[in-house]
Design a protein around this motif. Structure first.
Motif, PDB file in Angstrom:
ATOM      1  N   TYR A 175      -1.361   8.244 -13.838  1.00 40.74           N
ATOM      2  CA  TYR A 175      -2.292   8.749 -12.597  1.00 40.74           C
ATOM      3  C   TYR A 175      -3.440   7.921 -12.052  1.00 40.74           C
ATOM      4  CZ  TYR A 175      -4.664  11.768  -9.237  1.00 40.74           C
ATOM      5  OH  TYR A 175      -5.214  12.200  -8.287  1.00 40.74           O
ATOM      6  N   GLN A 176      -4.334   7.556 -13.210  1.00 38.82           N
ATOM      7  CA  GLN A 176      -5.287   6.760 -12.791  1.00 38.82           C
ATOM      8  C   GLN A 176      -4.994   5.382 -12.545  1.00 38.82           C
ATOM      9  OE1 GLN A 176      -8.667   7.828 -13.065  1.00 38.82           O
ATOM     10  NE2 GLN A 176      -9.481   5.939 -12.400  1.00 38.82           N
ATOM     11  N   ALA A 177      -4.244   4.815 -13.294  1.00 39.77           N
ATOM     12  CA  ALA A 177      -3.709   3.570 -12.812  1.00 39.77           C
ATOM     13  C   ALA A 177      -3.063   3.399 -11.453  1.00 39.77           C
ATOM     14  CB  ALA A 177      -2.479   2.983 -13.681  1.00 39.77           C
ATOM     15  N   ALA A 178      -2.478   4.344 -10.910  1.00 38.52           N
ATOM     16  CA  ALA A 178      -1.592   4.408  -9.663  1.00 38.52           C
ATOM     17  C   ALA A 178      -2.766   4.345  -8.664  1.00 38.52           C
ATOM     18  CB  ALA A 178      -0.533   5.868  -9.845  1.00 38.52           C
ATOM     19  N   ASP A 179      -3.701   5.505  -8.940  1.00 37.71           N
ATOM     20  CA  ASP A 179      -4.813   5.451  -7.726  1.00 37.71           C
ATOM     21  C   ASP A 179      -5.510   4.187  -7.705  1.00 37.71           C
ATOM     22  OD1 ASP A 179      -6.372   6.759  -5.942  1.00 37.71           O
ATOM     23  OD2 ASP A 179      -7.577   7.929  -7.071  1.00 37.71           O
ATOM     24  N   GLU A 180      -5.925   3.504  -8.727  1.00 36.91           N
ATOM     25  CA  GLU A 180      -6.565   2.425  -8.874  1.00 36.91           C
ATOM     26  C   GLU A 180      -5.637   1.046  -8.147  1.00 36.91           C
ATOM     27  OE1 GLU A 180      -7.447   1.207 -13.130  1.00 36.91           O
ATOM     28  OE2 GLU A 180      -8.879   2.970 -13.085  1.00 36.91           O
ATOM     29  N   GLN A 201      -2.417  10.035   1.928  1.00 35.13           N
ATOM     30  CA  GLN A 201      -1.569   9.855   2.879  1.00 35.13           C
ATOM     31  C   GLN A 201      -1.865   9.709   4.536  1.00 35.13           C
ATOM     32  OE1 GLN A 201       1.590  12.927   2.741  1.00 35.13           O
ATOM     33  NE2 GLN A 201       2.748  12.073   4.700  1.00 35.13           N
ATOM     34  N   ARG A 202      -2.982  10.372   4.631  1.00 38.43           N
ATOM     35  CA  ARG A 202      -3.626  10.091   5.922  1.00 38.43           C
ATOM     36  C   ARG A 202      -4.215   8.598   6.046  1.00 38.43           C
ATOM     37  NH1 ARG A 202      -9.125  13.111   8.161  1.00 38.43           N
ATOM     38  NH2 ARG A 202      -9.235  12.014  10.404  1.00 38.43           N
ATOM     39  N   VAL A 203      -4.642   8.081   5.048  1.00 41.87           N
ATOM     40  CA  VAL A 203      -5.021   6.906   5.246  1.00 41.87           C
ATOM     41  C   VAL A 203      -4.026   5.751   5.143  1.00 41.87           C
ATOM     42  CG1 VAL A 203      -6.156   4.843   3.739  1.00 41.87           C
ATOM     43  CG2 VAL A 203      -7.303   7.130   3.699  1.00 41.87           C
ATOM     44  N   VAL A 204      -2.732   5.929   4.407  1.00 45.65           N
ATOM     45  CA  VAL A 204      -1.768   5.001   4.656  1.00 45.65           C
ATOM     46  C   VAL A 204      -1.085   5.141   6.029  1.00 45.65           C
ATOM     47  CG1 VAL A 204       0.581   4.683   3.762  1.00 45.65           C
ATOM     48  CG2 VAL A 204      -1.078   5.440   2.031  1.00 45.65           C
ATOM     49  N   GLU A 205      -0.889   6.208   6.533  1.00 45.48           N
ATOM     50  CA  GLU A 205      -0.332   6.331   7.757  1.00 45.48           C
ATOM     51  C   GLU A 205      -1.055   5.631   8.912  1.00 45.48           C
ATOM     52  OE1 GLU A 205       0.459  10.576   8.155  1.00 45.48           O
ATOM     53  OE2 GLU A 205       2.437  10.556   6.888  1.00 45.48           O
ATOM     54  N   ILE A 247       0.916  -1.074  -0.005  1.00 45.65           N
ATOM     55  CA  ILE A 247      -0.065  -0.108   0.038  1.00 45.65           C
ATOM     56  C   ILE A 247       0.805   1.079  -0.200  1.00 45.65           C
ATOM     57  CG2 ILE A 247      -1.755   1.444   1.120  1.00 45.65           C
ATOM     58  CD1 ILE A 247      -2.936  -1.330   2.421  1.00 45.65           C
ATOM     59  N   ARG A 248       1.997   1.222   0.778  1.00 45.23           N
ATOM     60  CA  ARG A 248       2.929   2.564   1.016  1.00 45.23           C
ATOM     61  C   ARG A 248       3.547   2.556  -0.528  1.00 45.23           C
ATOM     62  NH1 ARG A 248       4.263   7.364   2.748  1.00 45.23           N
ATOM     63  NH2 ARG A 248       3.696   6.502   4.987  1.00 45.23           N
ATOM     64  N   GLU A 249       4.095   1.495  -1.150  1.00 48.04           N
ATOM     65  CA  GLU A 249       4.494   1.747  -2.439  1.00 48.04           C
ATOM     66  C   GLU A 249       3.429   2.150  -3.620  1.00 48.04           C
ATOM     67  OE1 GLU A 249       6.971  -1.538  -5.120  1.00 48.04           O
ATOM     68  OE2 GLU A 249       5.203  -2.245  -4.495  1.00 48.04           O
ATOM     69  N   ALA A 250       2.406   1.824  -3.305  1.00 49.57           N
ATOM     70  CA  ALA A 250       1.504   2.264  -4.310  1.00 49.57           C
ATOM     71  C   ALA A 250       1.131   3.750  -3.948  1.00 49.57           C
ATOM     72  CB  ALA A 250       0.214   1.575  -4.041  1.00 49.57           C
ATOM     73  N   PHE A 251       1.297   4.175  -2.811  1.00 55.39           N
ATOM     74  CA  PHE A 251       1.028   5.404  -2.519  1.00 55.39           C
ATOM     75  C   PHE A 251       2.154   6.429  -2.918  1.00 55.39           C
ATOM     76  CE2 PHE A 251       2.070   9.073   0.374  1.00 55.39           C
ATOM     77  CZ  PHE A 251       0.951   9.697   0.300  1.00 55.39           C
ATOM     78  N   GLU A 252       3.345   5.866  -2.734  1.00 53.51           N
ATOM     79  CA  GLU A 252       4.568   6.775  -3.314  1.00 53.51           C
ATOM     80  C   GLU A 252       4.631   6.914  -4.818  1.00 53.51           C
ATOM     81  OE1 GLU A 252       6.570   8.184  -1.349  1.00 53.51           O
ATOM     82  OE2 GLU A 252       5.753   7.469   0.730  1.00 53.51           O
ATOM     83  N   ALA A 253       4.055   5.859  -5.537  1.00 54.18           N
ATOM     84  CA  ALA A 253       4.078   6.115  -6.968  1.00 54.18           C
ATOM     85  C   ALA A 253       2.831   6.988  -7.271  1.00 54.18           C
ATOM     86  CB  ALA A 253       3.551   4.795  -7.658  1.00 54.18           C
ATOM     87  N   PHE A 254       1.733   7.082  -6.367  1.00 57.30           N
ATOM     88  CA  PHE A 254       0.653   7.974  -6.904  1.00 57.30           C
ATOM     89  C   PHE A 254       1.086   9.412  -6.553  1.00 57.30           C
ATOM     90  CE2 PHE A 254      -2.736  10.445  -4.813  1.00 57.30           C
ATOM     91  CZ  PHE A 254      -3.780  10.275  -5.878  1.00 57.30           C
ATOM     92  N   ARG A 255       1.766   9.849  -5.401  1.00 53.50           N
ATOM     93  CA  ARG A 255       1.971  10.863  -5.026  1.00 53.50           C
ATOM     94  C   ARG A 255       2.962  11.978  -5.787  1.00 53.50           C
ATOM     95  NH1 ARG A 255       5.069  10.844   0.449  1.00 53.50           N
ATOM     96  NH2 ARG A 255       4.380  12.872   0.458  1.00 53.50           N
TER      97      ARG A 255
END
Length: 239
Positions: A145-150, A198-202, A128-136
């Motif tokens: 962008y869309q694929a990263a959020d998905e 980020q709030r969700v990830v943390e 999940i953290r890895e996906a967020f870092e790609a998204f941000r």
């Protein structure tokens, strides 16, 4: 075997073409007769009949004597079917559909986030953290962008450990494809999206189910407010 695979591929192609025509309102309320459609798609009546039967099974069509093959309202389509989900989200969103999308997300995503915090393995949470870092680091207008959020949302569903939630991934992806282009079209909206993710990830990393649920709900609430604002500036339409 090769012939069977070729025929299945042809049926899928015809189905996709029919759905495109339906969502673009090419056919109106009633589909043309099978022989007309067969000529249009340059396929046998057997292939066309199979394609139509697949759409019938997904509650997208209704055959009535002396009337023909009627196109059912999109609200009747079997949304749990991944193909139907993808097809439904091709259509231009309307206020009622967007409302239903937001309500569905509220039912699934906050609870999945809470369960990810409580049940997710170390590998799940790292993913999940890895996906967020790609998204941000990707802006909404950029490719990926869309694929990263998905991917971010899908990994939360997987980390929840709930097999039904995982099955909802297709609908969540479709929901994001409808919402994101509207809610992230400004710098402030994009920054808010990043901070809310980020709030969700943390919260998940802290193993705090309650905060993860609250953070996820806040993220969806922001999207809902942006969508409401977008539709309020458009001419009213009958739904």
């Amino acid at each position: 075997m090769e012939q069977a695979n070729k025929e299945r591929s042809l049926v899928s192609k015809v189905m996709d073409g029919l759905v495109t025509g339906i969502v673009e309102e090419k056919y109106g309320a009633i589909l043309p007769p099978q022989d007309v459609l067969s000529k249009e798609f340059d396929v046998s009546r057997t292939v066309m009949r199979e394609a139509l039967s697949m759409l019938l099974a997904r509650d997208m069509l209704d055959v009535r004597p002396k009337i023909g093959t009627r196109i059912r309202p999109m609200s009747d389509w079997r949304m749990i079917d991944e193909d139907v989900v993808n097809w439904r989200f091709r259509s231009k969103p309307d206020p009622l559909f967007v409302r239903d999308v937001i309500e569905f997300r509220i039912l699934i995503e906050p609870r999945a986030s809470a369960q990810a915090a409580a049940r997710g393995s170390a590998a799940d949470i790292a993913a999940i953290r890895e996906a967020f870092e790609a998204f941000r680091v990707i802006r909404p207008a950029e490719s990926g962008y869309q694929a990263a959020d998905e991917l971010f949302q899908t990994r939360i569903l997987v980390a929840s450990g709930n097999q039904f939630f995982r099955q909802m991934a297709a609908i969540i992806r479709g929901a994001l494809s409808t919402v994101n282009p509207i809610v992230n079209d400004t710098q402030i909206s994009w920054e808010t999206a990043v901070s809310s993710h980020q709030r969700v990830v943390e919260a998940i990393e802290r193993r705090d189910p309650k905060e993860a649920e609250i953070a996820s709900l806040a993220m969806i609430d922001h999207a809902a407010e942006e969508m409401a604002g977008a539709f309020s500036t458009q001419p009213s339409t009958r739904v």
